[in-house]
Scaffold this motif. Sequence first.
Motif, PDB file in Angstrom:
ATOM      1  N   VAL A  33      -2.014  22.372  -3.165  1.00  0.00           N
ATOM      2  CA  VAL A  33      -2.676  22.424  -4.467  1.00  0.00           C
ATOM      3  C   VAL A  33      -3.980  23.228  -4.334  1.00  0.00           C
ATOM      4  N   LYS A  35      -5.608  24.623  -7.216  1.00  0.00           N
ATOM      5  CA  LYS A  35      -6.266  24.730  -8.523  1.00  0.00           C
ATOM      6  C   LYS A  35      -7.790  24.729  -8.353  1.00  0.00           C
ATOM      7  N   TYR A  39     -10.151  24.359  -4.917  1.00  0.00           N
ATOM      8  CA  TYR A  39     -11.155  23.298  -4.771  1.00  0.00           C
ATOM      9  C   TYR A  39     -12.499  23.896  -4.334  1.00  0.00           C
ATOM     10  N   LEU A  79       0.924  22.462 -12.731  1.00  0.00           N
ATOM     11  CA  LEU A  79       1.009  21.003 -12.639  1.00  0.00           C
ATOM     12  C   LEU A  79       0.899  20.313 -13.998  1.00  0.00           C
ATOM     13  N   MET A 158       9.090  14.571 -11.207  1.00  0.00           N
ATOM     14  CA  MET A 158       7.733  14.417 -10.679  1.00  0.00           C
ATOM     15  C   MET A 158       7.025  13.238 -11.329  1.00  0.00           C
ATOM     16  N   HIS A 160       2.888  11.033 -10.896  1.00  0.00           N
ATOM     17  CA  HIS A 160       1.546  11.092 -10.305  1.00  0.00           C
ATOM     18  C   HIS A 160       0.986   9.679 -10.298  1.00  0.00           C
ATOM     19  N   ASN A 194       0.236  12.870  -4.094  1.00  0.00           N
ATOM     20  CA  ASN A 194      -0.981  13.653  -3.873  1.00  0.00           C
ATOM     21  C   ASN A 194      -1.467  13.360  -2.443  1.00  0.00           C
ATOM     22  N   SER A 195      -2.675  13.802  -2.114  1.00  0.00           N
ATOM     23  CA  SER A 195      -3.163  13.592  -0.743  1.00  0.00           C
ATOM     24  C   SER A 195      -3.172  12.116  -0.361  1.00  0.00           C
ATOM     25  N   ARG A 210       2.256  16.934  -2.608  1.00  0.00           N
ATOM     26  CA  ARG A 210       1.358  17.837  -3.349  1.00  0.00           C
ATOM     27  C   ARG A 210      -0.097  17.606  -2.920  1.00  0.00           C
ATOM     28  N   PRO A 211      -0.430  17.880  -1.694  1.00  0.00           N
ATOM     29  CA  PRO A 211      -1.804  17.622  -1.254  1.00  0.00           C
ATOM     30  C   PRO A 211      -2.778  18.674  -1.757  1.00  0.00           C
ATOM     31  N   GLY A 212      -3.921  18.205  -2.218  1.00  0.00           N
ATOM     32  CA  GLY A 212      -5.030  19.088  -2.529  1.00  0.00           C
ATOM     33  C   GLY A 212      -6.145  18.811  -1.539  1.00  0.00           C
ATOM     34  N   ILE A 213      -6.934  17.784  -1.820  1.00  0.00           N
ATOM     35  CA  ILE A 213      -8.184  17.548  -1.086  1.00  0.00           C
ATOM     36  C   ILE A 213      -7.969  17.451   0.432  1.00  0.00           C
ATOM     37  N   TYR A 343     -14.439  15.609  -4.251  1.00  0.00           N
ATOM     38  CA  TYR A 343     -13.732  16.572  -5.116  1.00  0.00           C
ATOM     39  C   TYR A 343     -14.725  17.272  -6.056  1.00  0.00           C
TER      40      TYR A 343
HETATM   41  C1  PLP Z   1      -4.669  17.932  -8.442  1.00  0.00           C
HETATM   42  C2  PLP Z   1      -3.331  17.364  -8.295  1.00  0.00           C
HETATM   43  C3  PLP Z   1      -2.810  17.038  -7.034  1.00  0.00           C
HETATM   44  C4  PLP Z   1      -3.642  17.081  -5.770  1.00  0.00           C
HETATM   45  O1  PLP Z   1      -4.438  15.931  -5.713  1.00  0.00           O
HETATM   46  P1  PLP Z   1      -5.315  15.576  -4.394  1.00  0.00           P
HETATM   47  O2  PLP Z   1      -5.840  14.236  -4.695  1.00  0.00           O
HETATM   48  O3  PLP Z   1      -6.377  16.609  -4.320  1.00  0.00           O
HETATM   49  O4  PLP Z   1      -4.385  15.647  -3.248  1.00  0.00           O
HETATM   50  C5  PLP Z   1      -1.501  16.616  -6.956  1.00  0.00           C
HETATM   51  N1  PLP Z   1      -0.737  16.493  -8.070  1.00  0.00           N
HETATM   52  C6  PLP Z   1      -1.215  16.768  -9.297  1.00  0.00           C
HETATM   53  C7  PLP Z   1      -0.335  16.597 -10.478  1.00  0.00           C
HETATM   54  C8  PLP Z   1      -2.512  17.195  -9.457  1.00  0.00           C
HETATM   55  O5  PLP Z   1      -2.979  17.446 -10.684  1.00  0.00           O
END
Ligand code: PLP
Length: 358
Positions: A33, A35, A39, A79, A158, A160, A194-195, A210-213, A343
């Motif tokens: 991720v 976006k 980050y 997303l 999907m 969340h 997510n993370s 779907r890892p971001g942070i 974040y």
């Molecule tokens: C931003 C986002 C993520 C990533 O989240 P983190 O907490 O940073 O890992 C994953 N899925 C969706 C739908 C998001 O909007």
Amino acid sequence: MKPFPRAEISAAALKSNLRRLRELAPHSKVMAVVKANGYGHGLLNVANCLSTADGFGLARLQEALELRAGGVTAKLLLLEGFFRQSDLDLLITHDIDTVVHHEFQIEMLEQQTLAKPVTVWLKIDSGMHRLGFNLAQFNAIYARLMACPQVAKPIHLMTHFACADEPDNPATAKQAERFNEMTQGLPGFRTLANSAAALYWQQTQADWIRPGIALYGVSPVANDFGSNHGLVPAMELMSQLIAVRDHKAGDPVGYGSYWHAKQDTQLGVVAIGYGDGYPRNAPEGTPVWVNGRLVPIVGRVSMDMLTVDLGIDATDKVGDAVMLWGKALPVEDVAEHIGTIAYELVTKLTPRVAVCMD
Ligand SMILES: *Cc1c(COP(=O)(O)O)cnc(C)c1O
């Protein structure tokens, strides 16, 4: 000379974090991720650095178009999906996957003829109640998408999580259970994590995480650090001292003059402030790294500067490097002092901060 303030981004750290997440989720593909300008780490640089990711997750069509314009050919997923009818042709032209979370998107898909079908990830509301279709709506929505020639088959699935960053909260397991029940027997990829879920709720890793942070080396969980999971901070926010001043006991510093020195000391003035995205509400005592030690912020953070108490015996000089967060001062710690989450700190840096990839 290096510009300051600057965010130094470590390519090695980003790559190492991706490898680590693959180790932790060995059966899942990774939708990195990126976006919000990766980050705050630089959208295109991060994507290029993580070119072995299986795909990239974005929040805005513009972000996906920037990646395509920059030559990124990997799978891209919006997303939150598309927002306007006119976005649909761009999704096809640039081969971008979309989430579908709302009926208005299905209406738009039904009303348009596309050059080819678009790849859809159907968002299920398993309990967060922000986006997606719930149990009562799901079957009818799924049938409608199946019947829509603009939608590629199979449809991917999907959800969340609302509370995955609370390792003791049973809500995550409940959400996962609901998602699994709703999607049982359906074809297509599944993605939930997510993370925080990827790190703490292994059973939710599924086909894609779907890892971001975590990719940036930061923990999503309070009182936890990326380093506890073998992750390495990818950003160091650096600036430097632009003044070192003798300061008398009892004298205030900065706007509002609300902090007064208890004893004679030396104050350092650091070239960073809320105009760079360093929060104005950082309280007295928020740590800053100078020459191998942590010193406290004193007085109010202003637009271009902040002040730190270096101590009476300090030998620091104008031009010395200052770290606001990074390896020697985890951004998780700074966020805790300021009463926010890491974040927000990394994504709120303003364009005045040079983002430098090593
Ligand atoms: C931003 C986002 C993520 C990533 O989240 P983190 O907490 O940073 O890992 C994953 N899925 C969706 C739908 C998001 O909007």
